[in-house]
Write an enzyme that holds these catalytic residues in place. Sequence first.
Site, short mmCIF file in Angstrom:
data_model
loop_
_atom_site.label_atom_id
_atom_site.label_comp_id
_atom_site.label_asym_id
_atom_site.label_seq_id
_atom_site.Cartn_x
_atom_site.Cartn_y
_atom_site.Cartn_z
N GLY A 1 0.78 8.33 -11.32
CA GLY A 1 0.21 9.12 -10.48
C GLY A 1 0.96 10.71 -10.15
O GLY A 1 0.81 11.33 -10.89
N ASP B 1 0.70 -0.99 0.24
CA ASP B 1 0.18 0.13 -0.12
C ASP B 1 0.90 1.31 0.16
O ASP B 1 1.54 1.15 0.83
CB ASP B 1 -0.49 0.12 1.04
CG ASP B 1 -2.23 0.40 1.01
OD1 ASP B 1 -2.68 0.79 -0.22
OD2 ASP B 1 -2.14 1.57 1.84
N SER B 2 0.96 2.20 -1.11
CA SER B 2 2.05 3.31 -1.08
C SER B 2 0.40 4.92 -1.29
O SER B 2 -0.63 4.90 -1.11
CB SER B 2 2.58 3.23 -2.44
OG SER B 2 1.22 2.95 -3.22
N HIS C 1 10.63 5.11 -2.67
CA HIS C 1 10.20 4.76 -1.14
C HIS C 1 9.92 2.93 -1.87
O HIS C 1 9.89 2.23 -1.38
CB HIS C 1 8.54 5.61 -1.05
CG HIS C 1 7.98 5.54 -2.67
ND1 HIS C 1 7.83 6.03 -3.65
CD2 HIS C 1 6.34 5.28 -2.72
CE1 HIS C 1 6.81 5.87 -4.48
NE2 HIS C 1 6.44 4.86 -3.95
#
Length: 202
Positions: free
Chosen positions: A161, A74-75, A188
């Site tokens: 995104g 999940d990010s 990340h």
Amino acid sequence: MRKFSGDTVLVATHNKGKLEEISALLEPFGIRTTSAAEHNLPEPEETETTFVGNARIKAHAAAKATGLPALSDDSGIEIDCLDGAPGVYTADWAETDSGRDFKMAMTKTYEEILKTKANAPWTARFCCTLVLAWPDGHDDVFPGTMEGEIVWPMRGNQGHGYDPIFKPNGYDMTFGEMDRWEKNKISHRADAFSKLVKAFER
């Protein structure tokens, strides 16, 4: 951390790009990947308010349904002057009746920042939490972050995104201006993956 001893891991995603990225990472360890989509698994409702909570929902649902160890992530992006928003709701900010519109989401983000009257630089970070879950209920968590700041206007059309408005610390380019593979080395997700691979080392 539990060592992975099998040869197959289920990637709890319906996203082909994410599956390809994780498959390439695990291939050197002789690990075969399959996906939630291949097993016709429904996407569980993400009801938690943290990245790790939502990643756990996805990983445990897939592991329980298939009997295979399952990996999920999940990010999202956290912006300090917005008290960490959009955070786990990063993708939700882009939702429209016809699908996700990240240009609209980035514009909304900028407008929300202006409302705070906060001075630039607008510090932010991309976060990624990976969870590797087993059918017996055990899981291990691998968090990753990339610190940076929000810039405006949008810059670049690479990535996806919110990449065009995020400039990582130490770089003059946004993620949206970076070569995909260069970004993937420092992102990340790369940070989280660097911790995850220790579970697969023989």
